[in-house]
Design a protein around this motif. Structure first.
Motif, PDB file in Angstrom:
ATOM      1  N   SER A   4      -4.852  -9.408   6.307  1.00 52.50           N
ATOM      2  CA  SER A   4      -4.335 -10.272   5.346  1.00 52.50           C
ATOM      3  C   SER A   4      -4.500  -9.704   4.089  1.00 52.50           C
ATOM      4  O   SER A   4      -5.286  -9.037   3.719  1.00 52.50           O
ATOM      5  CB  SER A   4      -5.024 -11.554   5.496  1.00 52.50           C
ATOM      6  N   PRO A   5      -3.314  -9.851   2.931  1.00 52.10           N
ATOM      7  CA  PRO A   5      -3.420  -9.312   1.671  1.00 52.10           C
ATOM      8  C   PRO A   5      -4.617  -9.368   0.851  1.00 52.10           C
ATOM      9  O   PRO A   5      -5.120 -10.628   0.879  1.00 52.10           O
ATOM     10  CB  PRO A   5      -2.261 -10.072   0.968  1.00 52.10           C
ATOM     11  N   GLN A   6      -5.128  -8.448   0.342  1.00 51.76           N
ATOM     12  CA  GLN A   6      -6.178  -8.370  -0.314  1.00 51.76           C
ATOM     13  C   GLN A   6      -5.956  -8.326  -1.900  1.00 51.76           C
ATOM     14  O   GLN A   6      -6.345  -9.063  -2.767  1.00 51.76           O
ATOM     15  CB  GLN A   6      -7.394  -7.391   0.020  1.00 51.76           C
ATOM     16  N   SER A   7      -5.300  -7.337  -2.218  1.00 52.36           N
ATOM     17  CA  SER A   7      -5.021  -6.956  -3.748  1.00 52.36           C
ATOM     18  C   SER A   7      -3.756  -7.884  -4.098  1.00 52.36           C
ATOM     19  O   SER A   7      -2.696  -8.374  -3.524  1.00 52.36           O
ATOM     20  CB  SER A   7      -4.662  -5.572  -3.935  1.00 52.36           C
ATOM     21  N   ALA A  26       0.051 -18.299   8.365  1.00 52.32           N
ATOM     22  CA  ALA A  26      -0.614 -18.778   6.943  1.00 52.32           C
ATOM     23  C   ALA A  26      -0.677 -17.611   5.748  1.00 52.32           C
ATOM     24  O   ALA A  26      -0.440 -17.862   4.517  1.00 52.32           O
ATOM     25  CB  ALA A  26      -1.829 -19.452   7.048  1.00 52.32           C
ATOM     26  N   ASN A  27      -1.113 -16.561   6.192  1.00 54.48           N
ATOM     27  CA  ASN A  27      -1.435 -15.458   5.377  1.00 54.48           C
ATOM     28  C   ASN A  27      -1.216 -14.020   5.836  1.00 54.48           C
ATOM     29  O   ASN A  27      -2.079 -13.430   6.001  1.00 54.48           O
ATOM     30  CB  ASN A  27      -2.968 -15.620   4.759  1.00 54.48           C
ATOM     31  N   TRP A  36       3.657  -7.844   9.130  1.00 54.91           N
ATOM     32  CA  TRP A  36       5.049  -7.572   9.111  1.00 54.91           C
ATOM     33  C   TRP A  36       5.543  -6.596   9.762  1.00 54.91           C
ATOM     34  O   TRP A  36       6.788  -6.685  10.288  1.00 54.91           O
ATOM     35  CB  TRP A  36       5.369  -7.560   7.411  1.00 54.91           C
ATOM     36  N   LYS A  37       4.679  -5.539   9.889  1.00 54.26           N
ATOM     37  CA  LYS A  37       5.243  -4.170  10.478  1.00 54.26           C
ATOM     38  C   LYS A  37       5.550  -4.643  12.090  1.00 54.26           C
ATOM     39  O   LYS A  37       6.235  -4.279  12.708  1.00 54.26           O
ATOM     40  CB  LYS A  37       4.283  -3.155  10.320  1.00 54.26           C
ATOM     41  N   ALA A  38       4.383  -5.623  12.523  1.00 55.01           N
ATOM     42  CA  ALA A  38       4.232  -5.857  14.096  1.00 55.01           C
ATOM     43  C   ALA A  38       5.588  -6.402  14.358  1.00 55.01           C
ATOM     44  O   ALA A  38       6.424  -6.633  15.395  1.00 55.01           O
ATOM     45  CB  ALA A  38       3.130  -6.609  14.200  1.00 55.01           C
TER      46      ALA A  38
END
Length: 495
Positions: free
Chosen positions: A264-267, A309-310, A316-318
């Motif tokens: 999930s996104p960190q930055s 949720a996140n 998204w690539k999947a």
């Protein structure tokens, strides 16, 4: 407006003290027709603003059943097997037929205010599109009509109706809000039912069934085969997510995707990037294709839908990979009527397949005449401590579905005797048969042991099958292309 007056939808009255009105608006849209059956047309519809209704005052119950997709496919299986006639009907302005139980006052529709009665309001007598209880009131009205005409409602799916004629033949009717499918051995029976329905409701006869809920139905009567595909829907979907010119791939989810919530996104940049990605609508659209006619997508969709949720870039690539798979397989369809086989189930589990909470995956698929009618790929609710236990819990899930299907078919006059569920784990099969109390099995939840009673009663037989011949394998893991194609062959998914 004509149909509103024809159905006597409201009376004009003065607003009583202490009552509030519900507002309304006109909705305009262009409706795509079915080629060769219906022309495209422009529609205007008066819609009540149901969000301003007060619970307990303006409405109480709102639940309304619709037919399960498995029931539609089960009926298509029966139609193909016995070469029945299959026709489709549509109810014009269905919700205007429902009777309201509460007093609801609505403002007069814009542009149609009655002169000299500008301060009057509409006291609704029939349900209107947009009201919270409309679907329920329509279903109740339709149900009482069907039962009064000697149709029986199935106790396994409350939108499936059937009627036995004097000569022993059956008429079946499935209802999805206002769309109906009617199946019977001869056209005369179908005409009778249509005539009865037309007396009560305003109907639109769409002739032999071509398309229901975005699924296209093709029949080849000579070889007694029936095909169910979603080509149109999938092409729209690829267009919507800009994947029409993407390079096709051969499997729904490649083995190099190791999805977990750690991705999930960190930055902040990543969070910003993902906020513009239509992740949940893409997954939702894929899910509809999977539920209707594409068992091959089950595992992939179940994997990407855990991160709604996140989602991160890798997730998204999947999703894009699945869309690329669809790009190469738009023509895939379910092929009914291949053999005379009865209902057979296949079940499989993948031990600790979820990387986050280490839960196992259950996958099962049921076929009739060698074509899939019901399938599921889902995470188990509890963590399994061994592969045997994971498979045992999967067998329980599959048996619950087998009982439901068996019940549905027995009502639809298809006596299935015993349904067989195939599993590739010998140890799990032993566990279902023996009442042994083990150190290793004492912690398994009681609810999973109900499968032992069912097997002891002889309702369902669980048999061993080799992993190579088990199509449920594709429900629980990413497979190499040759194995994947073999699984699709086994469940009647064909290009």
């Amino acid at each position: 407006m004509e149909s509103l007056h024809k159905n006597k939808t409201w009376d004009l009255v003065k607003l009583p003290k202490g009552k509030k009105t519900v507002r309304c608006k006109w909705v305009f849209k262009k409706k795509e027709g079915t080629p060769g059956v219906e022309e495209p047309k422009y529609k205007a519809r008066l819609v009540a603003k149901g969000y301003s209704q007060v619970p307990g005052v303006d409405f109480t119950d709102v639940f309304s059943p619709v037919v399960k997709h498995s029931s539609i496919r089960a009926l298509l299986g029966i139609v193909a097997m016995h070469d029945l006639e299959l026709e489709q009907l549509d109810v014009k302005t269905a919700f205007l037929h429902g009777e309201l139980e509460e007093d609801i006052y609505m403002q007069q529709p814009e542009g149609f205010t009655v002169s000299e009665k500008e301060d009057y309001v509409c006291l609704l007598k029939k349900s209107l599109y947009g009201l919270k209880q409309s679907p329920r009131q329509w279903y109740k009205r339709f149900d009482s009509f069907m039962t009064s005409h000697d149709f029986k409602r199935s106790s396994f799916d409350s939108c499936v109706y059937f009627k036995k004629n004097n000569d022993g033949s059956f008429v079946y009717l499935l209802l999805y809000v206002d769309d109906m499918l009617i199946a019977a051995k001869d056209k005369g029976e179908i005409r009778k039912v249509k005539a009865q329905l037309s007396e009560e409701f305003e109907m639109k006869d769409l002739g032999p069934a071509k398309k229901i809920l975005g699924m296209e139905i093709l029949r080849d009567r000579k070889t007694s085969k029936l095909y169910l595909s979603q080509k149109g829907y999938i092409e729209k979907l690829l267009c919507r997510f800009n994947m029409r010119s993407a390079k096709p791939v051969s499997t729904p989810l490649a083995a190099h995707f190791r999805l977990s919530s750690a991705l999930s996104p960190q930055s902040d940049d990543e969070i910003e990037y993902m906020s513009h990605v239509p992740y949940s609508s893409a997954v939702g659209s894929l899910m509809y294709a999977m539920v209707c006619s594409r068992p091959d997508l089950s595992y992939a969709v179940s994997a990407v839908s855990r991160y709604m949720a996140n989602p991160g870039k890798e997730h998204w690539k999947a999703v894009q990979w699945i869309l690329r798979y669809l790009r190469g397989t738009t023509d895939v369809c379910l092929q009914f009527g291949r053999t005379e086989d009865r209902v057979i189930g296949y079940v499989d589990a993948d031990f600790a397949g979820d990387l986050d909470r280490r839960r196992s995956l259950t996958g099962y698929v049921f076929t009739i005449g060698g074509c899939a009618i019901s399938w599921k790929a889902t995470l188990q609710t509890t963590v399994a401590l061994s592969t045997t236990e994971a498979e045992y819990m999967a067998i329980t899930e599959a048996c619950k579905e087998a009982i439901w299907l068996k019940g549905l078919f027995s009502e639809l006059n298809e006596d299935l005797q015993i349904s067989t569920v195939f599993c590739d784990s010998q140890s799990a099969i032993f566990l279902t048969k023996d009442q042994m109390f083990h150190e290793r099995t004492k912690h398994i939840d009681v609810r999973y042991h109900f499968v032992r009673d069912i097997i002891a009663r002889g309702d369902i037989v669980v048999s061993k099958i080799s992993t190579h011949e088990n199509p449920a394998d594709m429900m629980t893991k990413s497979l190499p292309i040759t194995k994947f194609k073999h699984c699709l062959d086994l469940v009647g998914v064909h290009c």
